[in-house]
Design a protein around this motif. Structure first.
Motif, short mmCIF file in Angstrom:
data_model
loop_
_atom_site.label_atom_id
_atom_site.label_comp_id
_atom_site.label_asym_id
_atom_site.label_seq_id
_atom_site.Cartn_x
_atom_site.Cartn_y
_atom_site.Cartn_z
N SER A 193 0.78 -1.20 -0.08
CA SER A 193 -0.01 -0.07 -0.15
C SER A 193 0.75 1.16 0.09
CB SER A 193 -0.87 -0.14 1.23
OG SER A 193 -1.59 -1.22 1.20
N ILE A 194 1.99 1.30 0.63
CA ILE A 194 2.55 2.45 0.83
C ILE A 194 3.28 2.82 -0.65
CG2 ILE A 194 4.88 3.54 1.86
CD1 ILE A 194 4.22 2.09 4.44
N PRO A 195 3.98 1.98 -1.41
CA PRO A 195 4.39 2.45 -2.52
C PRO A 195 3.27 2.84 -3.62
CG PRO A 195 5.55 0.61 -1.86
CD PRO A 195 4.40 0.53 -0.88
N ALA A 196 2.17 2.00 -3.49
CA ALA A 196 0.95 2.43 -4.23
C ALA A 196 0.59 3.83 -4.06
CB ALA A 196 -0.19 1.27 -4.08
N ALA A 197 0.52 3.91 -2.71
CA ALA A 197 -0.14 5.38 -2.27
C ALA A 197 0.93 6.40 -2.66
CB ALA A 197 -0.09 5.47 -0.73
N TRP A 198 2.24 6.27 -2.73
CA TRP A 198 3.05 7.24 -3.21
C TRP A 198 3.25 7.51 -4.46
CZ3 TRP A 198 6.34 10.77 -1.22
CH2 TRP A 198 7.14 11.51 -2.00
N ALA A 199 2.77 6.42 -5.35
CA ALA A 199 2.69 6.79 -6.75
C ALA A 199 1.29 7.21 -7.16
CB ALA A 199 2.66 5.16 -7.32
N PHE A 200 0.11 7.13 -6.25
CA PHE A 200 -1.01 8.04 -6.51
C PHE A 200 -0.73 9.39 -6.04
CE2 PHE A 200 -3.42 3.80 -6.78
CZ PHE A 200 -3.94 3.97 -8.07
N GLY A 201 -0.04 9.62 -5.02
CA GLY A 201 0.10 10.74 -4.52
C GLY A 201 1.01 11.86 -5.24
N ARG A 202 2.05 11.21 -5.68
CA ARG A 202 3.07 12.07 -6.39
C ARG A 202 3.38 11.96 -7.92
NH1 ARG A 202 3.01 15.65 -3.00
NH2 ARG A 202 4.33 16.37 -4.18
N PHE A 203 2.68 11.17 -8.58
CA PHE A 203 3.04 10.90 -10.14
C PHE A 203 1.75 11.12 -10.75
CE2 PHE A 203 6.41 8.05 -7.94
CZ PHE A 203 7.57 8.74 -8.44
N GLU A 204 1.85 11.90 -12.02
CA GLU A 204 0.87 12.05 -12.91
C GLU A 204 1.24 10.81 -14.14
OE1 GLU A 204 -1.80 13.63 -12.68
OE2 GLU A 204 -1.09 14.82 -11.01
N PHE A 205 0.46 10.15 -14.30
CA PHE A 205 0.34 9.07 -15.35
C PHE A 205 -1.05 8.90 -15.90
CE2 PHE A 205 0.05 6.82 -11.20
CZ PHE A 205 -0.88 5.95 -11.39
N PRO A 206 -0.98 8.24 -16.95
CA PRO A 206 -2.34 7.98 -18.02
C PRO A 206 -3.10 7.24 -16.83
CG PRO A 206 -0.53 7.95 -19.40
CD PRO A 206 0.10 7.93 -18.10
N GLY A 207 -4.60 7.48 -16.93
CA GLY A 207 -5.22 6.75 -16.18
C GLY A 207 -5.39 6.51 -14.63
N ARG A 208 -4.53 7.41 -14.26
CA ARG A 208 -4.34 7.39 -12.58
C ARG A 208 -5.74 7.91 -11.84
NH1 ARG A 208 -3.93 11.27 -8.78
NH2 ARG A 208 -4.08 13.01 -9.86
N LYS A 209 -6.44 8.82 -12.52
CA LYS A 209 -7.70 9.07 -11.99
C LYS A 209 -8.59 8.13 -12.04
CE LYS A 209 -7.57 13.98 -12.08
NZ LYS A 209 -8.20 15.35 -12.47
N ALA A 210 -8.79 7.15 -13.08
CA ALA A 210 -9.60 6.06 -13.33
C ALA A 210 -9.31 5.01 -12.52
CB ALA A 210 -9.71 5.66 -14.83
#
Length: 279
Positions: A96-113
């Motif tokens: 969960s920690i790496p996944a949350a960091w990716a969602f919180g700090r990076f912009e990538f296609p399909g992130r919001k979805a």
């Protein structure tokens, strides 16, 4: 006058909340016959009315001695709970920690979805995903093992939701300053992300502990062997002849969760506050 009325109203509400706990604690020091005398009308249907009593007539530690020194099954279930709950929390930290960091700090296609999908999965009750979990666990030959409880918990989406809010609240200037100093992504994550996101991590872990420590549906659905059952399933197997032991087991089971809640109350408040923030 208004403050006094508010205080009295809040005191009345708090008494409604704490009264069952006080009854449970006082009953743990009663013998079975005294419990039946006071609460037999509700617990075993003896008829008559309930007689509330917060002070035992004949206080005894017999139930505690019986539970702690003459109930090996209780300890088996206690260690099963520890093994399953801490296994889940350790796995959640790794996933969960790496996944949350990716969602919180990076912009990538399909992130919001993808994050929306996480939230949809988060609000689904266990009954909805039970069959799919059962089929996957059966296919992986994990049914009727501790892994049947640990694996679905490791990939829970709720910790990601909580942690993402905290990681996103880290000032971007900190990240940019670290990059200027030559720090890489892993270094930024370890030296900035984890320390500043620690309240969110602790909040998610505390909530996870409280959820899985008291879990009943998952063990009943995925565990057939009673020697693998957690402590949450110990109480339903206590007979009416051991009512005092039932109250005592409730107190002992509640103690770790209560102490953890009191210790991490501030982190829980931060987690609740962060979960209410809009994107």
């Amino acid at each position: 006058m208004r403050k006094k009325l508010t205080f009295l109203f809040l005191l009345l509400l708090s008494s409604v909340v704490f009264l069952p706990l006080l009854i449970m604690m006082s009953s743990s020091f009663m013998g079975t016959s005294e419990i039946i005398k006071h609460y037999g009308a509700v617990l075993i249907g003896t008829g008559g009315s309930v007689q509330f009593s917060l002070i035992p007539e004949f206080p005894t530690l017999k139930a505690y001695l019986e539970l702690l020194f003459d109930s090996p099954g209780f300890y088996v279930m206690f260690w099963n709970s520890c093994r399953q709950v801490f296994g889940i929390l350790f796995g959640e930290c790794l996933v969960s920690i790496p996944a949350a960091w990716a969602f919180g700090r990076f912009e990538f296609p399909g992130r919001k979805a993808l994050f929306t999908l996480y939230m949809v999965l988060m609000i689904m009750p266990f009954q909805v995903t039970m069959v799919s979990n059962y089929l996957v666990l059966d296919k992986l030959a994990m049914m009727d093992t501790h892994w049947a409880i640990i694996m679905p918990g490791i990939f829970s989406t709720f910790p990601v939701f909580i942690m993402t809010k905290f990681f996103r609240s880290i000032p971007r200037s900190f990240i940019e300053a670290a990059k200027i100093d030559g720090a890489g992504e892993i270094s930024i994550f370890l030296k900035i992300g984890l320390p500043l996101g620690l309240p969110g991590i602790l909040s998610a872990m505390i909530l996870g502990f409280l959820e899985y420590w008291n879990a009943m549906e998952q063990p009943l659905a995925f565990l057939k062997t009673k020697t693998l059952w957690p402590m949450s399933l110990y109480l339903p197997n206590i007979t009416t002849e051991q009512l005092s032991v039932a109250f005592t087991a409730s107190i002992v089971m509640m103690a770790p969760a209560l102490m953890l809640f009191l210790w991490g109350q501030s982190y829980l408040e931060q987690g609740i506050e962060a979960s209410g923030l809009k994107e």
